[in-house]
Design an enzyme around this catalytic site. Structure first.
Site, mmCIF file in Angstrom:
data_model
loop_
_atom_site.group_PDB
_atom_site.id
_atom_site.type_symbol
_atom_site.label_atom_id
_atom_site.label_comp_id
_atom_site.label_asym_id
_atom_site.label_seq_id
_atom_site.Cartn_x
_atom_site.Cartn_y
_atom_site.Cartn_z
ATOM 1 N N GLY A 1 0.802 -1.223 0.000
ATOM 2 C CA GLY A 1 0.000 0.000 0.000
ATOM 3 C C GLY A 1 0.830 1.267 0.000
ATOM 4 N N GLU B 1 3.648 6.057 -8.178
ATOM 5 C CA GLU B 1 3.749 5.773 -9.621
ATOM 6 C C GLU B 1 4.485 4.470 -9.910
ATOM 7 O OE1 GLU B 1 2.508 6.962 -12.404
ATOM 8 O OE2 GLU B 1 1.334 8.443 -11.303
ATOM 9 N N HIS C 1 4.350 1.646 -8.162
ATOM 10 C CA HIS C 1 3.361 0.556 -8.081
ATOM 11 C C HIS C 1 2.426 0.587 -9.299
ATOM 12 C CE1 HIS C 1 4.005 1.229 -3.592
ATOM 13 N NE2 HIS C 1 4.274 -0.048 -3.730
ATOM 14 N N SER D 1 9.494 5.415 -3.563
ATOM 15 C CA SER D 1 9.357 4.466 -2.460
ATOM 16 C C SER D 1 8.321 5.022 -1.489
ATOM 17 C CB SER D 1 10.706 4.336 -1.744
ATOM 18 O OG SER D 1 10.517 3.788 -0.453
ATOM 19 N N SER D 2 7.552 4.131 -0.902
ATOM 20 C CA SER D 2 6.575 4.599 0.098
ATOM 21 C C SER D 2 7.304 5.259 1.265
ATOM 22 C CB SER D 2 5.738 3.427 0.607
ATOM 23 O OG SER D 2 5.140 2.762 -0.481
#
Ligand code: PAF
Length: 281
Positions: free
Chosen positions: A31, A35, A37, A185-186
Protein backbone atom coordinates in the site's frame (compact mmCIF):
# COMPACT_ATOMS: atom_id res chain seq x y z
CA UNK A 1 -13.41 -2.82 -8.76
CA UNK A 2 -14.30 -5.35 -6.08
CA UNK A 3 -12.64 -5.14 -2.66
CA UNK A 4 -12.09 -8.56 -1.11
CA UNK A 5 -11.03 -8.88 2.53
CA UNK A 6 -11.37 -12.56 3.25
CA UNK A 7 -8.53 -14.85 2.06
CA UNK A 8 -11.04 -17.68 1.49
CA UNK A 9 -13.21 -15.46 -0.69
CA UNK A 10 -10.16 -14.31 -2.67
CA UNK A 11 -9.21 -17.92 -3.39
CA UNK A 12 -12.78 -18.88 -4.31
CA UNK A 13 -13.03 -15.99 -6.76
CA UNK A 14 -9.63 -16.80 -8.25
CA UNK A 15 -10.69 -20.43 -8.77
CA UNK A 16 -13.88 -19.26 -10.49
CA UNK A 17 -11.89 -16.97 -12.77
CA UNK A 18 -9.52 -19.81 -13.70
CA UNK A 19 -12.44 -22.14 -14.41
CA UNK A 20 -13.87 -19.47 -16.71
CA UNK A 21 -10.55 -19.51 -18.61
CA UNK A 22 -9.40 -16.04 -17.50
CA UNK A 23 -5.72 -15.18 -17.05
CA UNK A 24 -4.89 -13.42 -13.78
CA UNK A 25 -2.22 -10.74 -13.40
CA UNK A 26 -1.14 -9.92 -9.84
CA UNK A 27 0.76 -7.11 -8.14
CA UNK A 28 1.39 -7.61 -4.41
CA UNK A 29 1.97 -4.37 -2.47
CA UNK A 30 2.08 -3.02 1.06
CA UNK A 31 0.00 0.00 0.00
CA UNK A 32 0.74 3.72 0.17
CA UNK A 33 0.89 3.46 -3.58
CA UNK A 34 2.98 5.61 -5.90
CA UNK A 35 3.75 5.77 -9.62
CA UNK A 36 6.18 2.87 -9.23
CA UNK A 37 3.36 0.56 -8.08
CA UNK A 38 1.03 1.90 -10.78
CA UNK A 39 3.59 1.09 -13.48
CA UNK A 40 3.65 -2.54 -12.25
CA UNK A 41 -0.14 -2.65 -12.34
CA UNK A 42 -0.25 -1.23 -15.86
CA UNK A 43 2.27 -3.86 -17.01
CA UNK A 44 0.14 -6.67 -15.52
CA UNK A 45 -3.07 -5.12 -16.86
CA UNK A 46 -1.68 -5.14 -20.41
CA UNK A 47 -0.91 -8.87 -20.30
CA UNK A 48 -3.86 -10.47 -18.46
CA UNK A 49 -7.67 -10.61 -18.50
CA UNK A 50 -8.07 -9.85 -14.80
CA UNK A 51 -5.88 -7.67 -12.58
CA UNK A 52 -5.61 -8.39 -8.86
CA UNK A 53 -3.69 -6.10 -6.48
CA UNK A 54 -3.10 -6.89 -2.82
CA UNK A 55 -2.47 -4.37 -0.07
CA UNK A 56 -1.10 -6.02 3.02
CA UNK A 57 1.54 -4.62 5.38
CA UNK A 58 3.06 -8.00 6.12
CA UNK A 59 4.15 -8.14 9.78
CA UNK A 60 6.45 -11.14 9.31
CA UNK A 61 8.90 -9.26 7.09
CA UNK A 62 9.56 -6.51 9.66
CA UNK A 63 12.19 -6.91 12.37
CA UNK A 64 11.37 -6.04 16.00
CA UNK A 65 12.94 -2.57 15.73
CA UNK A 66 11.63 -1.74 12.28
CA UNK A 67 8.81 0.52 11.09
CA UNK A 68 5.81 -1.88 11.02
CA UNK A 69 3.57 0.41 13.08
CA UNK A 70 4.80 3.61 11.44
CA UNK A 71 4.58 2.21 7.89
CA UNK A 72 2.46 4.75 5.97
CA UNK A 73 -1.11 3.71 5.21
CA UNK A 74 -3.88 5.48 3.25
CA UNK A 75 -6.46 2.99 2.04
CA UNK A 76 -8.88 5.50 0.49
CA UNK A 77 -6.18 7.05 -1.65
CA UNK A 78 -4.86 3.60 -2.63
CA UNK A 79 -8.35 2.46 -3.57
CA UNK A 80 -8.81 5.48 -5.89
CA UNK A 81 -5.40 4.86 -7.50
CA UNK A 82 -6.21 1.19 -8.07
CA UNK A 83 -9.49 2.19 -9.69
CA UNK A 84 -7.68 4.64 -11.96
CA UNK A 85 -5.53 1.88 -13.54
CA UNK A 86 -8.33 -0.65 -13.96
CA UNK A 87 -7.74 -3.04 -11.05
CA UNK A 88 -10.51 -5.68 -10.98
CA UNK A 89 -9.95 -7.09 -7.48
CA UNK A 90 -8.30 -5.30 -4.58
CA UNK A 91 -7.36 -7.89 -1.96
CA UNK A 92 -7.07 -6.15 1.41
CA UNK A 93 -6.91 -8.73 4.19
CA UNK A 94 -6.70 -8.15 7.94
CA UNK A 95 -3.39 -9.41 9.42
CA UNK A 96 -5.29 -11.72 11.77
CA UNK A 97 -6.90 -13.51 8.81
CA UNK A 98 -3.60 -14.07 6.99
CA UNK A 99 -1.66 -15.86 9.75
CA UNK A 100 -2.98 -18.39 12.26
CA UNK A 101 -1.79 -17.67 15.82
CA UNK A 102 0.13 -20.94 15.79
CA UNK A 103 1.41 -20.68 12.21
CA UNK A 104 4.53 -22.85 11.97
CA UNK A 105 5.34 -23.32 8.29
CA UNK A 106 7.64 -20.83 6.57
CA UNK A 107 9.26 -20.45 3.18
CA UNK A 108 12.94 -19.73 3.54
CA UNK A 109 15.40 -19.06 0.71
CA UNK A 110 18.91 -20.07 1.77
CA UNK A 111 21.41 -18.78 -0.79
CA UNK A 112 20.49 -15.27 -1.90
CA UNK A 113 18.95 -14.02 1.34
CA UNK A 114 22.00 -13.66 3.57
CA UNK A 115 23.62 -10.71 1.75
CA UNK A 116 22.66 -7.08 0.97
CA UNK A 117 19.37 -6.26 2.73
CA UNK A 118 19.18 -9.77 4.18
CA UNK A 119 22.40 -9.19 6.14
CA UNK A 120 21.00 -6.18 7.98
CA UNK A 121 17.38 -7.41 8.11
CA UNK A 122 17.57 -11.02 9.39
CA UNK A 123 14.33 -12.92 8.73
CA UNK A 124 13.08 -10.29 6.27
CA UNK A 125 13.14 -12.51 3.19
CA UNK A 126 11.64 -15.44 5.09
CA UNK A 127 8.66 -13.16 5.76
CA UNK A 128 8.57 -12.00 2.14
CA UNK A 129 8.82 -15.52 0.65
CA UNK A 130 6.18 -16.83 3.04
CA UNK A 131 3.65 -14.08 2.37
CA UNK A 132 4.22 -14.11 -1.39
CA UNK A 133 3.70 -17.91 -1.41
CA UNK A 134 0.48 -17.45 0.54
CA UNK A 135 -0.67 -14.68 -1.78
CA UNK A 136 0.11 -16.80 -4.87
CA UNK A 137 -1.98 -19.62 -3.36
CA UNK A 138 -4.89 -17.23 -2.76
CA UNK A 139 -4.78 -15.22 -5.99
CA UNK A 140 -3.59 -18.03 -8.34
CA UNK A 141 -1.91 -15.62 -10.75
CA UNK A 142 -0.60 -16.57 -14.19
CA UNK A 143 1.76 -13.62 -14.04
CA UNK A 144 3.02 -11.40 -11.24
CA UNK A 145 4.99 -8.16 -11.60
CA UNK A 146 7.72 -7.17 -9.10
CA UNK A 147 9.70 -3.92 -9.16
CA UNK A 148 13.42 -3.83 -9.91
CA UNK A 149 13.99 -1.33 -7.11
CA UNK A 150 13.81 -4.27 -4.71
CA UNK A 151 16.44 -6.09 -6.75
CA UNK A 152 17.25 -8.73 -4.16
CA UNK A 153 13.58 -9.43 -3.43
CA UNK A 154 12.91 -9.85 -7.15
CA UNK A 155 15.75 -12.34 -7.59
CA UNK A 156 14.69 -14.29 -4.49
CA UNK A 157 11.08 -14.49 -5.69
CA UNK A 158 12.27 -15.69 -9.11
CA UNK A 159 14.38 -18.35 -7.36
CA UNK A 160 11.47 -19.37 -5.12
CA UNK A 161 9.13 -19.72 -8.11
CA UNK A 162 11.74 -21.82 -9.93
CA UNK A 163 12.65 -24.03 -6.98
CA UNK A 164 9.11 -24.60 -5.69
CA UNK A 165 7.52 -24.86 -9.17
CA UNK A 166 4.93 -22.15 -8.70
CA UNK A 167 2.95 -21.96 -11.97
CA UNK A 168 3.42 -18.21 -12.28
CA UNK A 169 5.52 -16.06 -14.58
CA UNK A 170 7.48 -13.35 -12.76
CA UNK A 171 7.80 -10.12 -14.73
CA UNK A 172 10.36 -7.44 -13.84
CA UNK A 173 9.07 -3.86 -13.67
CA UNK A 174 11.69 -1.10 -14.18
CA UNK A 175 12.50 1.36 -11.37
CA UNK A 176 10.35 4.50 -11.54
CA UNK A 177 12.11 7.68 -10.43
CA UNK A 178 11.09 11.17 -9.40
CA UNK A 179 12.13 13.82 -11.97
CA UNK A 180 15.32 14.49 -9.95
CA UNK A 181 16.30 10.80 -9.93
CA UNK A 182 15.19 9.61 -6.48
CA UNK A 183 13.72 6.11 -6.77
CA UNK A 184 10.05 6.13 -5.81
CA UNK A 185 9.36 4.47 -2.46
CA UNK A 186 6.58 4.60 0.10
CA UNK A 187 9.29 5.37 2.67
CA UNK A 188 10.24 8.66 0.89
CA UNK A 189 7.33 10.09 2.84
CA UNK A 190 9.41 9.93 6.04
CA UNK A 191 12.00 12.39 4.65
CA UNK A 192 12.12 16.06 5.63
CA UNK A 193 12.73 18.56 2.83
CA UNK A 194 16.44 18.64 3.57
CA UNK A 195 16.71 14.85 3.84
CA UNK A 196 14.82 14.54 0.56
CA UNK A 197 17.58 16.63 -1.09
CA UNK A 198 20.30 14.60 0.64
CA UNK A 199 18.66 11.35 -0.50
CA UNK A 200 19.76 12.18 -4.05
CA UNK A 201 23.22 10.91 -3.07
CA UNK A 202 22.02 7.36 -3.77
CA UNK A 203 21.28 8.02 -7.43
CA UNK A 204 24.29 10.33 -7.77
CA UNK A 205 26.69 7.67 -6.53
CA UNK A 206 25.16 5.03 -8.85
CA UNK A 207 25.51 7.44 -11.79
CA UNK A 208 29.14 8.08 -10.88
CA UNK A 209 29.94 4.34 -10.75
CA UNK A 210 28.18 3.77 -14.08
CA UNK A 211 30.16 6.59 -15.70
CA UNK A 212 33.44 5.27 -14.28
CA UNK A 213 32.73 1.76 -15.59
CA UNK A 214 31.94 3.21 -19.02
CA UNK A 215 35.24 5.08 -18.87
CA UNK A 216 37.06 1.78 -18.25
CA UNK A 217 37.36 1.53 -14.43
CA UNK A 218 36.42 -2.01 -13.42
CA UNK A 219 38.07 -2.31 -9.99
CA UNK A 220 35.33 -2.57 -7.38
CA UNK A 221 37.54 -1.10 -4.62
CA UNK A 222 38.02 2.09 -6.64
CA UNK A 223 34.35 2.32 -7.64
CA UNK A 224 33.08 1.70 -4.11
CA UNK A 225 35.57 4.19 -2.67
CA UNK A 226 34.28 6.91 -4.97
CA UNK A 227 30.66 6.14 -4.11
CA UNK A 228 31.36 6.11 -0.37
CA UNK A 229 33.14 9.42 -0.73
CA UNK A 230 30.09 10.99 -2.44
CA UNK A 231 27.70 9.66 0.19
CA UNK A 232 29.96 10.69 3.08
CA UNK A 233 29.66 14.30 1.87
CA UNK A 234 25.95 14.25 2.75
CA UNK A 235 25.03 15.23 6.30
CA UNK A 236 22.70 12.65 7.86
CA UNK A 237 23.74 9.88 5.42
CA UNK A 238 24.96 6.57 6.87
CA UNK A 239 25.85 3.72 4.55
CA UNK A 240 24.40 0.31 5.36
CA UNK A 241 26.02 -1.30 2.30
CA UNK A 242 27.39 -0.51 -1.14
CA UNK A 243 27.70 -3.91 -2.79
CA UNK A 244 28.86 -5.19 -6.15
CA UNK A 245 27.54 -8.72 -6.64
CA UNK A 246 27.06 -11.21 -9.44
CA UNK A 247 23.67 -10.47 -10.96
CA UNK A 248 22.47 -14.08 -10.59
CA UNK A 249 24.26 -15.63 -7.59
CA UNK A 250 24.52 -12.37 -5.58
CA UNK A 251 28.09 -13.40 -4.65
CA UNK A 252 30.45 -10.43 -4.15
CA UNK A 253 32.73 -9.60 -7.10
CA UNK A 254 36.04 -7.73 -7.15
CA UNK A 255 35.86 -6.58 -10.77
CA UNK A 256 33.00 -5.49 -12.98
CA UNK A 257 33.01 -8.15 -15.69
CA UNK A 258 29.77 -9.37 -17.25
CA UNK A 259 26.56 -8.40 -15.42
CA UNK A 260 27.10 -7.02 -11.95
CA UNK A 261 24.32 -5.84 -9.65
CA UNK A 262 25.40 -2.68 -7.87
CA UNK A 263 23.05 -2.22 -4.92
CA UNK A 264 23.16 0.13 -1.98
CA UNK A 265 21.24 0.93 1.18
CA UNK A 266 21.77 4.25 2.93
CA UNK A 267 20.11 5.62 6.02
CA UNK A 268 19.13 9.26 5.64
CA UNK A 269 18.32 10.22 9.21
CA UNK A 270 16.28 7.26 10.38
CA UNK A 271 14.94 6.37 6.93
CA UNK A 272 16.63 3.48 5.19
CA UNK A 273 16.56 3.86 1.40
CA UNK A 274 17.69 1.40 -1.28
CA UNK A 275 18.55 1.73 -4.94
CA UNK A 276 20.48 -0.22 -7.55
CA UNK A 277 21.59 -0.56 -11.12
CA UNK A 278 22.98 -3.38 -13.23
CA UNK A 279 26.46 -2.69 -14.59
CA UNK A 280 27.36 -4.45 -17.81
CA UNK A 281 30.98 -4.71 -18.95
O1 PAF B 1 7.71 -5.26 -2.04
C1 PAF B 1 6.77 -5.27 -1.21
O2 PAF B 1 5.99 -4.32 -1.13
C2 PAF B 1 6.60 -6.45 -0.28
O3 PAF B 1 7.82 -6.99 0.09
C3 PAF B 1 5.67 -7.54 -0.85
C4 PAF B 1 6.24 -8.17 -2.12
C5 PAF B 1 4.30 -6.95 -1.15
C6 PAF B 1 5.49 -8.66 0.17
O4 PAF B 1 4.92 -8.20 1.34
Amino acid sequence: MKIVQSPQEMQRRALELKRAGKTIGFVPTMGFLHEGHLSLMKAARAQCDVLVVSIFVNPTQFGPNEDLDAYPRDFERDEALCNSVGVDYLFYPEPATMYADDASVWVDEERLSGVLCGASRPGHFRGVCTVVSKLFNLVLPDLSVFGEKDAQQLRIIERMVRDLNFPVQIVRGPIVREPDGLAMSSRNKYLTEEQRRNALCLRRSLDRAEAMVKAGEHDVRVLRGEMEHLIADVPDGVIDYVSFVDDVSLEPVERVDGRVLLALAVKIGSTRLIDNTVLVA
